[in-house]
Design a protein around this motif. Structure first.
Motif, mmCIF file in Angstrom:
data_model
loop_
_atom_site.group_PDB
_atom_site.id
_atom_site.type_symbol
_atom_site.label_atom_id
_atom_site.label_comp_id
_atom_site.label_asym_id
_atom_site.label_seq_id
_atom_site.Cartn_x
_atom_site.Cartn_y
_atom_site.Cartn_z
ATOM 1 N N GLU A 74 0.825 -1.203 0.000
ATOM 2 C CA GLU A 74 0.000 0.000 0.000
ATOM 3 C C GLU A 74 0.869 1.266 0.000
ATOM 4 O O GLU A 74 0.567 2.232 -0.700
ATOM 5 C CB GLU A 74 -0.932 0.010 1.213
ATOM 6 C CG GLU A 74 -2.047 -0.991 1.111
ATOM 7 C CD GLU A 74 -2.887 -1.088 2.375
ATOM 8 O OE1 GLU A 74 -2.435 -0.645 3.453
ATOM 9 O OE2 GLU A 74 -4.014 -1.618 2.276
ATOM 10 N N GLU A 75 1.967 1.261 0.769
ATOM 11 C CA GLU A 75 2.887 2.409 0.779
ATOM 12 C C GLU A 75 3.459 2.656 -0.607
ATOM 13 O O GLU A 75 3.544 3.792 -1.063
ATOM 14 C CB GLU A 75 4.024 2.185 1.782
ATOM 15 C CG GLU A 75 3.617 2.230 3.224
ATOM 16 C CD GLU A 75 4.734 1.778 4.166
ATOM 17 O OE1 GLU A 75 5.807 1.352 3.687
ATOM 18 O OE2 GLU A 75 4.528 1.845 5.383
ATOM 19 N N LEU A 76 3.861 1.573 -1.278
ATOM 20 C CA LEU A 76 4.426 1.706 -2.633
ATOM 21 C C LEU A 76 3.373 2.256 -3.601
ATOM 22 O O LEU A 76 3.671 3.134 -4.415
ATOM 23 C CB LEU A 76 4.972 0.375 -3.115
ATOM 24 C CG LEU A 76 6.210 -0.145 -2.396
ATOM 25 C CD1 LEU A 76 6.480 -1.600 -2.749
ATOM 26 C CD2 LEU A 76 7.423 0.723 -2.708
ATOM 27 N N LEU A 77 2.153 1.747 -3.523
ATOM 28 C CA LEU A 77 1.093 2.218 -4.403
ATOM 29 C C LEU A 77 0.745 3.675 -4.157
ATOM 30 O O LEU A 77 0.424 4.411 -5.090
ATOM 31 C CB LEU A 77 -0.150 1.344 -4.259
ATOM 32 C CG LEU A 77 -0.021 -0.096 -4.756
ATOM 33 C CD1 LEU A 77 -1.279 -0.882 -4.441
ATOM 34 C CD2 LEU A 77 0.313 -0.149 -6.235
ATOM 35 N N ASN A 78 0.823 4.108 -2.910
ATOM 36 C CA ASN A 78 0.527 5.505 -2.576
ATOM 37 C C ASN A 78 1.558 6.468 -3.146
ATOM 38 O O ASN A 78 1.293 7.668 -3.238
ATOM 39 C CB ASN A 78 0.400 5.687 -1.068
ATOM 40 C CG ASN A 78 -0.897 5.122 -0.526
ATOM 41 O OD1 ASN A 78 -1.886 5.027 -1.252
ATOM 42 N ND2 ASN A 78 -0.892 4.726 0.722
ATOM 43 N N LYS A 79 2.725 5.971 -3.548
ATOM 44 C CA LYS A 79 3.754 6.828 -4.144
ATOM 45 C C LYS A 79 3.492 7.112 -5.620
ATOM 46 O O LYS A 79 4.151 7.959 -6.212
ATOM 47 C CB LYS A 79 5.134 6.196 -3.972
ATOM 48 C CG LYS A 79 5.550 6.162 -2.528
ATOM 49 C CD LYS A 79 6.914 5.563 -2.367
ATOM 50 C CE LYS A 79 7.258 5.573 -0.892
ATOM 51 N NZ LYS A 79 8.671 5.429 -0.666
#
Length: 80
Positions: A74-79
């Motif tokens: 989720e952190e990667l996708l939020n970038k």
């Protein structure tokens, strides 16, 4: 495998192996862009790029059955 788009960028999330022989199990988050949009902060995570795609992956550690947690994905996708 998960195939979708985030802010107009195609994203694939999948498990595979890298290396020779049986290889080493890992989880990939790949974007259809040659630019690295992930801004990594972990030395255990690696970037692979080619043919217009950029992927981040983390090699499996001991016997943990996944290599990127849902929270990390989720952190990667939020970038993006």
């Amino acid at each position: 495998m998960i195939d979708g788009k985030r802010n107009g960028i195609r994203v694939l999330i999948f498990d595979s192996t890298v290396g020779e022989g049986k290889g080493v199990y890992c989880t990939f988050v790949a974007t259809q862009t040659s630019e690295n949009l992930f801004g990594l902060h972990s030395s255990r995570e690696k970037i692979a790029q080619g043919s217009g795609w950029t992927a981040v992956y983390r090699i499996r550690f001991i016997q943990i059955p996944w290599t990127l947690s849902i929270t990390r994905i989720e952190e990667l996708l939020n970038k993006l």
